[in-house]
Design an enzyme around this catalytic site. Structure first.
Site, PDB file in Angstrom:
ATOM      1  N   LEU A 146       0.844  -1.204   0.000  1.00  0.00           N
ATOM      2  CA  LEU A 146       0.000   0.000   0.000  1.00  0.00           C
ATOM      3  C   LEU A 146       0.883   1.258   0.000  1.00  0.00           C
ATOM      4  N   HIS A 151       3.778   8.520  -0.448  1.00  0.00           N
ATOM      5  CA  HIS A 151       2.430   8.399   0.138  1.00  0.00           C
ATOM      6  C   HIS A 151       2.427   7.328   1.205  1.00  0.00           C
ATOM      7  N   GLY A 152       2.648   7.771   2.469  1.00  0.00           N
ATOM      8  CA  GLY A 152       2.654   6.842   3.591  1.00  0.00           C
ATOM      9  C   GLY A 152       1.360   6.962   4.386  1.00  0.00           C
ATOM     10  N   TRP A 177       8.780   0.077   1.921  1.00  0.00           N
ATOM     11  CA  TRP A 177       8.582  -0.380   3.299  1.00  0.00           C
ATOM     12  C   TRP A 177       7.649  -1.582   3.346  1.00  0.00           C
ATOM     13  N   CYS A 256      -8.564  -4.149   5.376  1.00  0.00           N
ATOM     14  CA  CYS A 256      -7.538  -5.132   5.781  1.00  0.00           C
ATOM     15  C   CYS A 256      -6.772  -4.608   6.992  1.00  0.00           C
ATOM     16  N   ALA A 260      -5.412  -6.215  10.728  1.00  0.00           N
ATOM     17  CA  ALA A 260      -4.011  -6.270  11.167  1.00  0.00           C
ATOM     18  C   ALA A 260      -3.793  -5.416  12.414  1.00  0.00           C
ATOM     19  N   ARG A 286      18.410  -8.820  41.916  1.00  0.00           N
ATOM     20  CA  ARG A 286      19.506  -7.845  41.915  1.00  0.00           C
ATOM     21  C   ARG A 286      19.589  -7.144  43.288  1.00  0.00           C
ATOM     22  N   GLY A 358      22.433  -1.168  33.643  1.00  0.00           N
ATOM     23  CA  GLY A 358      23.299  -1.410  32.483  1.00  0.00           C
ATOM     24  C   GLY A 358      22.948  -2.695  31.769  1.00  0.00           C
ATOM     25  N   GLU A 381       1.145   0.540  10.111  1.00  0.00           N
ATOM     26  CA  GLU A 381      -0.306   0.343  10.328  1.00  0.00           C
ATOM     27  C   GLU A 381      -0.950   1.619  10.884  1.00  0.00           C
TER      28      GLU A 381
HETATM   29  P1  TGC Z   1     -11.407   8.226   4.204  1.00  0.00           P
HETATM   30  O1  TGC Z   1     -12.110   9.272   3.401  1.00  0.00           O
HETATM   31  O2  TGC Z   1     -11.536   8.277   5.697  1.00  0.00           O
HETATM   32  O3  TGC Z   1     -11.879   6.790   3.704  1.00  0.00           O
HETATM   33  C1  TGC Z   1     -11.859   6.451   2.341  1.00  0.00           C
HETATM   34  C2  TGC Z   1     -12.907   5.389   2.093  1.00  0.00           C
HETATM   35  O4  TGC Z   1     -12.592   4.232   2.874  1.00  0.00           O
HETATM   36  C3  TGC Z   1     -13.652   3.937   3.796  1.00  0.00           C
HETATM   37  N1  TGC Z   1     -13.014   3.469   5.016  1.00  0.00           N
HETATM   38  C4  TGC Z   1     -13.025   2.205   5.384  1.00  0.00           C
HETATM   39  N2  TGC Z   1     -13.588   1.110   4.859  1.00  0.00           N
HETATM   40  C5  TGC Z   1     -13.389  -0.065   5.475  1.00  0.00           C
HETATM   41  N3  TGC Z   1     -12.658  -0.165   6.590  1.00  0.00           N
HETATM   42  C6  TGC Z   1     -12.068   0.905   7.145  1.00  0.00           C
HETATM   43  N4  TGC Z   1     -11.303   0.783   8.218  1.00  0.00           N
HETATM   44  C7  TGC Z   1     -12.237   2.167   6.554  1.00  0.00           C
HETATM   45  N5  TGC Z   1     -11.806   3.418   6.822  1.00  0.00           N
HETATM   46  C8  TGC Z   1     -12.294   4.208   5.874  1.00  0.00           C
HETATM   47  C9  TGC Z   1     -14.394   5.247   3.955  1.00  0.00           C
HETATM   48  O5  TGC Z   1     -15.716   5.023   4.342  1.00  0.00           O
HETATM   49  C10 TGC Z   1     -14.294   5.813   2.556  1.00  0.00           C
HETATM   50  O6  TGC Z   1     -15.223   5.109   1.750  1.00  0.00           O
HETATM   51  P2  TGC Z   1     -15.972   5.838   0.534  1.00  0.00           P
HETATM   52  O7  TGC Z   1     -16.864   4.791  -0.007  1.00  0.00           O
HETATM   53  O8  TGC Z   1     -16.682   7.007   1.166  1.00  0.00           O
HETATM   54  O9  TGC Z   1     -14.902   6.268  -0.423  1.00  0.00           O
HETATM   55  O10 TGC Z   1      -9.865   8.198   3.775  1.00  0.00           O
HETATM   56  P3  TGC Z   1      -8.730   9.286   3.916  1.00  0.00           P
HETATM   57  O11 TGC Z   1      -7.996   9.336   2.620  1.00  0.00           O
HETATM   58  O12 TGC Z   1      -9.277  10.557   4.468  1.00  0.00           O
HETATM   59  O13 TGC Z   1      -7.719   8.614   4.951  1.00  0.00           O
HETATM   60  C11 TGC Z   1      -8.035   8.369   6.250  1.00  0.00           C
HETATM   61  C12 TGC Z   1      -6.778   7.881   7.021  1.00  0.00           C
HETATM   62  C13 TGC Z   1      -5.728   8.987   7.144  1.00  0.00           C
HETATM   63  C14 TGC Z   1      -7.271   7.525   8.410  1.00  0.00           C
HETATM   64  C15 TGC Z   1      -6.193   6.641   6.294  1.00  0.00           C
HETATM   65  O14 TGC Z   1      -5.652   7.004   5.085  1.00  0.00           O
HETATM   66  C16 TGC Z   1      -5.150   5.916   7.116  1.00  0.00           C
HETATM   67  O15 TGC Z   1      -5.491   5.062   7.912  1.00  0.00           O
HETATM   68  N6  TGC Z   1      -3.820   6.215   6.894  1.00  0.00           N
HETATM   69  C17 TGC Z   1      -2.736   5.444   7.523  1.00  0.00           C
HETATM   70  C18 TGC Z   1      -2.095   4.569   6.474  1.00  0.00           C
HETATM   71  C19 TGC Z   1      -1.703   3.215   7.020  1.00  0.00           C
HETATM   72  O16 TGC Z   1      -2.090   2.796   8.103  1.00  0.00           O
HETATM   73  N7  TGC Z   1      -0.921   2.481   6.254  1.00  0.00           N
HETATM   74  C20 TGC Z   1      -0.547   1.150   6.624  1.00  0.00           C
HETATM   75  C21 TGC Z   1       0.157   0.447   5.493  1.00  0.00           C
HETATM   76  S1  TGC Z   1       0.259  -1.327   5.714  1.00  0.00           S
HETATM   77  C22 TGC Z   1       1.368  -1.538   6.934  1.00  0.00           C
HETATM   78  O17 TGC Z   1       1.844  -0.647   7.545  1.00  0.00           O
HETATM   79  C23 TGC Z   1       1.720  -2.956   7.232  1.00  0.00           C
HETATM   80  S2  TGC Z   1       2.922  -3.095   8.450  1.00  0.00           S
HETATM   81  C24 TGC Z   1       3.292  -4.724   8.513  1.00  0.00           C
HETATM   82  C25 TGC Z   1       2.716  -5.390   9.720  1.00  0.00           C
HETATM   83  O18 TGC Z   1       1.556  -5.247  10.054  1.00  0.00           O
HETATM   84  O19 TGC Z   1       3.447  -6.110  10.374  1.00  0.00           O
HETATM   85  P1  FAD Z   2       4.727   9.926   6.855  1.00  0.00           P
HETATM   86  O1  FAD Z   2       3.332   9.680   6.407  1.00  0.00           O
HETATM   87  O2  FAD Z   2       5.614  10.714   5.961  1.00  0.00           O
HETATM   88  O3  FAD Z   2       4.683  10.616   8.291  1.00  0.00           O
HETATM   89  C1  FAD Z   2       5.812  11.286   8.856  1.00  0.00           C
HETATM   90  C2  FAD Z   2       5.349  11.970  10.142  1.00  0.00           C
HETATM   91  O4  FAD Z   2       4.336  12.935   9.836  1.00  0.00           O
HETATM   92  C3  FAD Z   2       4.727  10.981  11.143  1.00  0.00           C
HETATM   93  O5  FAD Z   2       5.085  11.347  12.440  1.00  0.00           O
HETATM   94  C4  FAD Z   2       3.230  11.201  10.941  1.00  0.00           C
HETATM   95  O6  FAD Z   2       2.461  10.877  12.096  1.00  0.00           O
HETATM   96  C5  FAD Z   2       3.193  12.682  10.636  1.00  0.00           C
HETATM   97  N1  FAD Z   2       1.971  13.040   9.906  1.00  0.00           N
HETATM   98  C6  FAD Z   2       1.595  12.659   8.655  1.00  0.00           C
HETATM   99  N2  FAD Z   2       0.397  13.158   8.360  1.00  0.00           N
HETATM  100  C7  FAD Z   2      -0.018  13.863   9.453  1.00  0.00           C
HETATM  101  C8  FAD Z   2      -1.181  14.610   9.775  1.00  0.00           C
HETATM  102  N3  FAD Z   2      -2.219  14.711   8.940  1.00  0.00           N
HETATM  103  N4  FAD Z   2      -1.238  15.200  10.991  1.00  0.00           N
HETATM  104  C9  FAD Z   2      -0.231  15.079  11.881  1.00  0.00           C
HETATM  105  N5  FAD Z   2       0.905  14.384  11.636  1.00  0.00           N
HETATM  106  C10 FAD Z   2       0.991  13.795  10.433  1.00  0.00           C
HETATM  107  N6  FAD Z   2       3.437  -0.433   4.393  1.00  0.00           N
HETATM  108  C11 FAD Z   2       2.804  -1.303   3.579  1.00  0.00           C
HETATM  109  O7  FAD Z   2       2.012  -0.932   2.724  1.00  0.00           O
HETATM  110  N7  FAD Z   2       3.025  -2.656   3.720  1.00  0.00           N
HETATM  111  C12 FAD Z   2       3.873  -3.160   4.623  1.00  0.00           C
HETATM  112  O8  FAD Z   2       4.028  -4.383   4.732  1.00  0.00           O
HETATM  113  C13 FAD Z   2       4.581  -2.251   5.474  1.00  0.00           C
HETATM  114  N8  FAD Z   2       5.520  -2.719   6.350  1.00  0.00           N
HETATM  115  C14 FAD Z   2       6.297  -1.828   7.037  1.00  0.00           C
HETATM  116  C15 FAD Z   2       7.380  -2.289   7.800  1.00  0.00           C
HETATM  117  C16 FAD Z   2       8.198  -1.395   8.462  1.00  0.00           C
HETATM  118  C17 FAD Z   2       9.391  -1.886   9.225  1.00  0.00           C
HETATM  119  C18 FAD Z   2       7.919  -0.001   8.412  1.00  0.00           C
HETATM  120  C19 FAD Z   2       8.775   0.997   9.153  1.00  0.00           C
HETATM  121  C20 FAD Z   2       6.860   0.455   7.670  1.00  0.00           C
HETATM  122  C21 FAD Z   2       6.047  -0.443   6.959  1.00  0.00           C
HETATM  123  N9  FAD Z   2       5.011   0.001   6.119  1.00  0.00           N
HETATM  124  C22 FAD Z   2       4.331  -0.867   5.316  1.00  0.00           C
HETATM  125  C23 FAD Z   2       4.811   1.442   5.920  1.00  0.00           C
HETATM  126  C24 FAD Z   2       4.073   2.141   7.057  1.00  0.00           C
HETATM  127  O9  FAD Z   2       2.723   1.837   7.043  1.00  0.00           O
HETATM  128  C25 FAD Z   2       4.338   3.654   6.916  1.00  0.00           C
HETATM  129  O10 FAD Z   2       5.681   3.861   7.305  1.00  0.00           O
HETATM  130  C26 FAD Z   2       3.394   4.484   7.749  1.00  0.00           C
HETATM  131  O11 FAD Z   2       2.071   4.390   7.273  1.00  0.00           O
HETATM  132  C27 FAD Z   2       3.819   5.970   7.804  1.00  0.00           C
HETATM  133  O12 FAD Z   2       4.136   6.455   6.550  1.00  0.00           O
HETATM  134  P2  FAD Z   2       5.535   7.239   6.302  1.00  0.00           P
HETATM  135  O13 FAD Z   2       6.616   6.392   6.852  1.00  0.00           O
HETATM  136  O14 FAD Z   2       5.560   7.603   4.875  1.00  0.00           O
HETATM  137  O15 FAD Z   2       5.439   8.521   7.221  1.00  0.00           O
END
Ligand code: TGC
Ligand code: FAD
Length: 402
Positions: A146, A151-152, A177, A256, A260, A286, A358, A381
């Site tokens: 994703l 775009h994080g 990432w 999804c 997670a 200790r 330590g 996440e």
């Molecule tokens: P927003 O306008 O709020 O939502 C867009 C559309 O999505 C719907 N929706 C959901 N649907 C199902 N489940 C959910 N949890 C949903 N949340 C929102 C929503 O209703 C809307 O639908 P529609 O039909 O109206 O279009 O979206 P936004 O662009 O304003 O973003 C909201 C925000 C910032 C909270 C979201 O973008 C976000 O959660 N950003 C964080 C990104 C993130 O968590 N990335 C993770 C990448 S994967 C990863 O890190 C794996 S790590 C590996 C491991 O787990 O070990």
């Molecule tokens: P950015 O989005 O650039 O954020 C940088 C800082 O700005 C953060 O402190 C954030 O909180 C802050 N910030 C951003 N927007 C705002 C706001 N609106 N208001 C206030 N503060 C804000 N992604 C996948 O898709 N799949 C994976 O399997 C996956 N695995 C990962 C494994 C590791 C070890 C790591 C480190 C990351 C992984 N990720 C994965 C990516 C992860 O989900 C992103 O790192 C995370 O979503 C943050 O994105 P970024 O690192 O680009 O930070």
């Protein structure tokens, strides 16, 4: 690996603490699943984890054993190779695995919640039968793409796209990432359709497709036992049969993430319990100023606060599991638990490290490794800021990130 450290790490002295008799809220099946996972990781993963982390080497030989205890997609129905377990069981499995290392919980939560879940939920029957049994048995490993370089936190801005070329899709772009990417056989990739609507869809990209590469990310000081990399798509021809047909839009990948993030909320309790247990034992052994450091009021304050926060998180997360079993858990509730529990685990790990003085910075004890791992868990996440904004949106009705 530190030679002196080997015997201590090889013997797992862990004792789980249950201050509010939470076991009484679990069924016999829950306890059996938890104890089986605990025994497995204690015997097979605990002895190798420090070295795996230190050398940043993933040990693929642990995959069949993890599959056997049901760590891959435990809540996926049995007809697709899953275990058909409830959400509490899923959470307990994540708790026990992350107790040993967050990187291994990553392996399992990516496989189960981010790869198997979308194929099951958004895929057709043919796709389910093609991939799910192999993923459940660990014969195949998956990853989830994703995040992009630009775009994080804001995945809706993604620039990875696919074009309809009649008999196939042409995929271009890059993801960054990505957990499991260097070892993955398939990737569930989120990309925008190059048409007037530009909707986001999930496509399954298979290793070996021309133009698809997975460069490893080096230099991580966190989650070193978990392989991370990029996904690069240079005119990749993806068969039309690989598009997940049953959901499109950003809600598909965000759905999804709900699964997670829920797993992480349990997993991080496991980390906190391990760090607390280590510090408690150390504080009784200790001796300083002629008595165990656990007898000093300041040490007791640290331990009392740790177990209080762990107990609150256990109760919050158990209740979330019940809501999830009833299909009533909201994104905002899951988000609150993820943020709270990662922060709790970080606080406990930092306090536990203080108690060990330590010794706390060495790899004779797991605390510093857990602290470093949690620095990724707190970011992936959804960062703490994003989860605060999700809660803020929920309580005010006003979206800060729009
Ligand atoms: P927003 O306008 O709020 O939502 C867009 C559309 O999505 C719907 N929706 C959901 N649907 C199902 N489940 C959910 N949890 C949903 N949340 C929102 C929503 O209703 C809307 O639908 P529609 O039909 O109206 O279009 O979206 P936004 O662009 O304003 O973003 C909201 C925000 C910032 C909270 C979201 O973008 C976000 O959660 N950003 C964080 C990104 C993130 O968590 N990335 C993770 C990448 S994967 C990863 O890190 C794996 S790590 C590996 C491991 O787990 O070990
Ligand atoms: P950015 O989005 O650039 O954020 C940088 C800082 O700005 C953060 O402190 C954030 O909180 C802050 N910030 C951003 N927007 C705002 C706001 N609106 N208001 C206030 N503060 C804000 N992604 C996948 O898709 N799949 C994976 O399997 C996956 N695995 C990962 C494994 C590791 C070890 C790591 C480190 C990351 C992984 N990720 C994965 C990516 C992860 O989900 C992103 O790192 C995370 O979503 C943050 O994105 P970024 O690192 O680009 O930070």
């Amino acid at each position: 690996m530190n030679a002196k450290a080997a015997p201590r790490n090889a013997t797992d002295l862990y004792q789980a603490h249950d201050h509010y008799l939470m076991d009484e809220l679990l069924t016999e099946e829950h306890k059996l699943i938890r104890d089986t996972t605990r025994k497995y990781v204690s015997k097979h993963i605990k002895p190798i984890i420090e070295e795996s982390f230190e050398k940043a080497e993933f040990h693929p030989e642990i995959i069949p054993g993890l599959a056997e205890i049901g760590a891959f997609g435990p809540n996926i129905p049995v007809e697709y190779g899953g275990m058909g377990l409830d959400q509490i069981s899923y959470g307990l499995i994540m708790q026990e695995i992350e107790r040993v290392d967050s990187g291994l919980r990553s392996l399992c939560s990516v496989q189960g919640s981010l790869v198997m879940y979308p194929i099951w939920k958004y895929g057709n029957e043919e796709q389910r039968m093609k991939w799910l049994p192999k993923l459940a048995s660990g014969k195949m490993i998956g990853c989830f793409g994703l995040t992009e370089p630009d775009h994080g936190s804001n995945p809706s801005g993604m620039v990875t796209t696919f074009q309809d070329k009649g008999d196939h899709y042409l995929l271009n772009g890059a993801k960054m990432w990505i957990s499991n990417s260097p070892i993955a056989d398939i990737a569930v990739v989120w990309a925008k359709a190059e048409n007037a609507e530009g909707r986001i869809h999930g496509l399954v990209v298979e290793r070996g497709m021309e133009g698809f590469t997975t460069p490893t990310t080096h230099g991580k000081l966190s989650l070193r036992a978990s392989p991370t990399g990029e996904l690069v798509f240079d005119n990749v021809k993806v068969p039309k049969a690989n598009l997940l047909p049953n959901k499109s839009g950003l809600g598909a990948p965000l759905g999804c993430l709900d699964s997670a993030r829920y797993g992480i909320s349990w997993g991080t309790i496991g980390v906190a319990m391990e760090c607390y247990d280590t510090a408690l034992r150390y504080s009784k052994e200790r001796i300083q100023f002629g008595k165990p450091i656990g007898q000093f009021q300041l040490t007791q304050k640290k331990l009392a606060e740790m177990i209080t926060e762990i107990t609150k998180a256990q109760l919050l997360t158990w209740r979330l599991g019940i809501l999830k079993n009833e299909d009533r858990a909201t994104t905002a509730q899951i988000s609150m638990a993820k943020r709270n529990n990662v922060q709790l685990a970080l606080n406990v790990a930092r306090e536990a490290r203080q108690i060990l003085g330590g010794m706390g910075i060495t790899n004779e004890y797991p605390i510093m490794r857990h602290m470093m791992n949690l620095e990724s868990v707190v970011t992936y996440e959804g960062t703490q800021d994003i989860h605060l904004l999700i809660t803020g949106h929920e309580v005010t009705g006003l979206a800060a990130f729009k």
